[in-house]
Design an enzyme around this catalytic site. Structure first.
Site, PDB file in Angstrom:
ATOM      1  N   PHE A   3       0.861  -1.181   0.000  1.00 23.46           N
ATOM      2  CA  PHE A   3       0.000   0.000   0.000  1.00 23.46           C
ATOM      3  C   PHE A   3       0.895   1.228   0.000  1.00 23.46           C
ATOM      4  CE2 PHE A   3      -2.324   3.556   1.571  1.00 23.46           C
ATOM      5  CZ  PHE A   3      -3.587   3.409   1.046  1.00 23.46           C
ATOM      6  N   ASP A  31       9.205   3.163   1.671  1.00 19.46           N
ATOM      7  CA  ASP A  31       8.015   3.902   2.084  1.00 19.46           C
ATOM      8  C   ASP A  31       7.786   3.653   3.574  1.00 19.46           C
ATOM      9  OD1 ASP A  31       5.474   4.741   2.722  1.00 19.46           O
ATOM     10  OD2 ASP A  31       4.507   3.903   0.943  1.00 19.46           O
ATOM     11  N   LYS A  68       1.888  10.609   8.377  1.00 16.34           N
ATOM     12  CA  LYS A  68       1.243  10.088   9.595  1.00 16.34           C
ATOM     13  C   LYS A  68       1.882  10.614  10.884  1.00 16.34           C
ATOM     14  CE  LYS A  68      -0.668   5.816   7.625  1.00 16.34           C
ATOM     15  NZ  LYS A  68      -2.037   5.658   8.084  1.00 16.34           N
ATOM     16  N   THR A 114       1.441  24.230  -4.510  1.00 18.21           N
ATOM     17  CA  THR A 114       1.189  25.501  -3.821  1.00 18.21           C
ATOM     18  C   THR A 114       1.771  25.505  -2.410  1.00 18.21           C
ATOM     19  OG1 THR A 114      -0.813  25.902  -5.082  1.00 18.21           O
ATOM     20  CG2 THR A 114      -0.596  27.105  -3.017  1.00 18.21           C
TER      21      THR A 114
END
Lengths: 509, 509
Positions: free
Chosen positions: B226, B335, B366, B390
């Site tokens: 994931f 990751d 997280k 941005t």
């Protein structure tokens, strides 16, 4: 002349010791023959704001340069203009670390709604009842806070575009558009399979990225569009090569966006022809991609192409485009990430089209402080966890947004934007009449205005000179200056801006 | 027994009036014959925390149900467990709107680092010097605040994985991975073209999503992985069909992730064989995709597959995988969005591998409160605006992170995690020995633990019962319970957890 009077106390207080800078300022305000004569405008900005720009060094100054060096060891700093002193910034004025105070009409890439350090927002921060919302960021999709529905009703739903009573928050603009696209794909496939359960083959193939589970659906976008930089969004972004080079993409259809002539009211016939040409191409592409077996699930468009160079189209164009979407069974997604939030004089730019049901999805971010999108009932995924991530937005941003909306209503800021916008566009028209060899194509809606320079080099030079004189602007497209002031930008500030621009243009050779 | 003693004052203070609940609690603590006997553990949690769970209604209670109805008019609420009273939540205890207080070992999908309403974080909020960082969100890529480099050094860089001195913040985990992927693609293409300028053809074709400007590069990922849900990330996510169904994807290679037997130390030989099989497949896929002209620019992997079911692999597996990446010229991206932040007993889970140069990119979000990724020098894009958006993160989150790191250091929380993790895993081993027909495959590192139920229905039933007894857990994979407590989760809490679980298992038929 009123703007001049108001700058005097500031000159006396802060600049008197610095004779050199004092004379520089005098030169700016008096010495130029071709000075733009500003109309009288009452200053109505809140008490807390400054009166005018105040420059102490060239920008970036020595402190900014030292910080650039430090940050350069950690990141690519090539896009950084200067470092800011946000504590000292107020209203329309951005203060940098070298003590330069600039009139900011770029507002953090159009993302500051009511200026810097607005007292109403500071109050939100210092209200003890709000502490918990900042300290405990929830996973909104599974464990929302008690006041979440109430805050959504009070903030985002109170400004929902017509026909939309559902909203999903997200952390940023790209995530908003990515998830809006996903909603359109899910909606389209559910239609295709007659709302039946997915087949075993679909469930199996989707796990390994293969069709039919991961279908060859497409989103139709427009040349010059900008919808973000994550890989789904990036496949619909076509504003600059530097955004897209080297990144794998999808074979999705790209239609021409109308290249209109300005002022729009002087070229109605020519522009209508150009828009008709583009709409015809849209329909051709939809048919072609259906034949290629990559059907168009949705069309995404900005009400004004912003990053691509402030390209406008007429309400008639959008109405017809919306009808084409409906005719071909494509969802219609209006991306208001940059145009939304009041800067065009209406809360949503697409409200200028005068349609009852202008869109299936409207996405937002920037001035709304939180990302997200509104959608019609039909676009809601049939099952939980299809549109999902850990945070799903940030409730502390919803608190700020509630207060921003209160300020917009209390201070009638949409009316102010309309008034300031008219003054700004009139001023730009005057400047391009006065300097036709340098400027052209002034255009805008509300304060969402732009003007083209004769070349990118001239544009960049004007912008750097303006910055050194205390006016901080943004660019877009190839040679466009874009104006993106906050909603508290008044006529008073318009004239400051025009005075500085005029001084630079008068000097320009 | 010490845990019992400590719950008594709370029972007297808050529960005495409610005789029914009082007896319910007595039943839970005394009445069950097969009670798990907890070892003595000293309570060391901060003064501000509660002592134990306290349940007043079934969950979701009536208030949560009413709010669910309200929010259901705006959003799909199928994933919502209950509504929370974050003001009243403290430390490891999450309080819901019906006054139920649960021991929370899911912590907002593993994103709360040091518990709810930690006094140190409230202090950050109420420090007047910090107000401006919350009220004025900058466009970090162009106008960073003065203290931005300092705050990066003090927070993210102070915990940088070895070999990494560059960091890019982002707003969320998906944006972090998307931009990490983009960095790998840019790096790979720059290598391929010998660091020359892109050709006119590349610049032209990238604007219309076509090769060579948008090249057919791929990222190799693992079945069960994931990495997020935006479209680039989603092409590397293979945990559940519901995440991927109906969303177009990329034809990228997917390798098998080792399916190991637990406890790892009892199946060393079998597991080594399984890992060798997977590594062989990785190399085959890299070669195959090169032949397909979709070369693998990068490999992305989690140190422990989290959403996919808490799947572990050995340090040896990761070391060999890292070498394969180097051999084939692919970037190696670890990751750590879910594994990072201290929960495995080291700040980064990949530090358990014992490699000096384990990765080219390490992404996080997280528990780090901000998204982002570290990378080696070579992975920095050659030009500004290639990795850009941005906001590029949120400095107010960096302020919180600095303070979280202070607390972790001051309170030796990594050691605590190691200690609590051992107790938790031992307890899970005991439970699966005691209930072999219900539980199996207990596994974990630090408090990042998991155990499998015999079926998804049993898993779900255990979780619902636990919730009603004041223990809030998460699930992952097909039939796995995952434990994701905050770093302030002590042995004292472990025994509360095990007691509740044991009670449920003893009742289970």
């Amino acid at each position: 002349l009123s703007s001049l009077k108001l700058t005097q106390p500031f000159i006396i207080q802060e600049e008197l010791k610095n004779i050199y800078l004092f004379f520089t300022h005098l030169f700016i305000y008096f010495a130029l023959g071709s000075r733009y004569v500003s109309k009288t405008a009452t200053k109505t900005v809140s008490e807390f704001e400054y009166d005018a720009p105040s420059m102490k060094t060239a920008v970036p100054g020595p402190k900014s340069q030292e910080l650039l060096r430090q940050l350069g060891e950690i990141q690519n700093v090539g896009a950084i203009h200067f470092f800011c002193n946000y504590e000292e910034s107020r209203g329309n004025y951005l203060v940098d670390v070298d003590g330069n105070r600039m009139l900011d009409v770029y507002t953090q890439i159009s993302s500051i709604p009511i200026g810097y350090n607005h007292p109403a927002l500071i109050k939100v921060m210092t209200n003890p009842n709000n502490v918990s919302a900042f300290v405990n960021r929830p996973a909104l999709g599974i464990l929302p806070p008690e006041n979440f529905p109430e805050k959504l009703f009070e903030s985002l739903l109170s400004i929902a575009p017509s026909g939309m009573n559902r909203v999903q928050t997200m952390a940023c603009g790209s995530c908003s558009n990515e998830n809006a696209f996903k909603s359109m794909f899910i909606w389209y496939r559910n239609k295709e399979r007659g709302y039946a359960s997915p087949s075993e083959q679909e469930v199996g193939t989707c796990m390994i990225n293969q069709s039919p589970g991961c279908p060859d659906l497409s989103i139709l976008s427009f040349m010059g569009a900008f919808h973000g930089r994550t890989m789904g969004c990036l496949a619909t972004t076509h504003s600059k090569a530097i955004h897209k080079l080297d990144i794998p993409s999808f074979d999705w259809p790209i239609a021409p966006f109308p290249k209109l002539q300005y002022p729009l009211e002087e070229f109605v016939r020519e522009n209508a022809q150009e828009e008709a040409r583009c709409l015809e191409e849209v329909e051709d592409l939809i048919v072609k991609w259906r034949q290629k077996r990559k059907p168009v699930a949705g069309i995404v468009i900005e009400p004004i192409q912003a990053e691509g160079g402030d390209n406008h189209a007429s309400p008639d164009f959008f109405i017809k485009l919306r009808n084409i979407a409906r005719k071909h069974g494509c969802a219609f997604h209006v991306d208001e990430v940059q145009t939304g939030g009041g800067t065009t004089g209406k809360f949503w730019a697409h409200e200028h089209w005068g349609l009852d049901d202008p869109a299936d999805i409207v996405s937002f971010s920037k001035k709304l402080l939180t990302g997200g999108y509104y959608h019609r009932d039909e676009l809601q995924p049939d099952k939980p966890y299809r549109i999902f991530n850990t945070w799903m937005g940030d409730p502390s941003k919803n608190l700020f947004l509630s207060e921003v909306l209160n300020v917009i209503r209390r201070e009638n800021l949409l009316e102010e934007v309309t008034r300031s916008g008219k003054a700004l566009l009139q001023g730009l028209y005057s400047l391009q009449t006065q300097y036709p060899h340098i400027l052209s194509r002034a255009r805008g809606q509300g304060t969402f205005c732009a003007i083209d320079a004769c070349s990118d080099a001239t544009r960049d030079s004007i912008m750097l000179k303006a910055r050194n004189k205390g006016l901080f602007m943004g660019s877009c497209g190839e040679k466009t200056i874009r104006f993106r002031p906050a909603l508290v930008f008044k006529e008073y500030h318009v004239h400051q801006l025009l005075n500085i621009l005029n001084d630079i243009l008068a000097e320009h050779k």
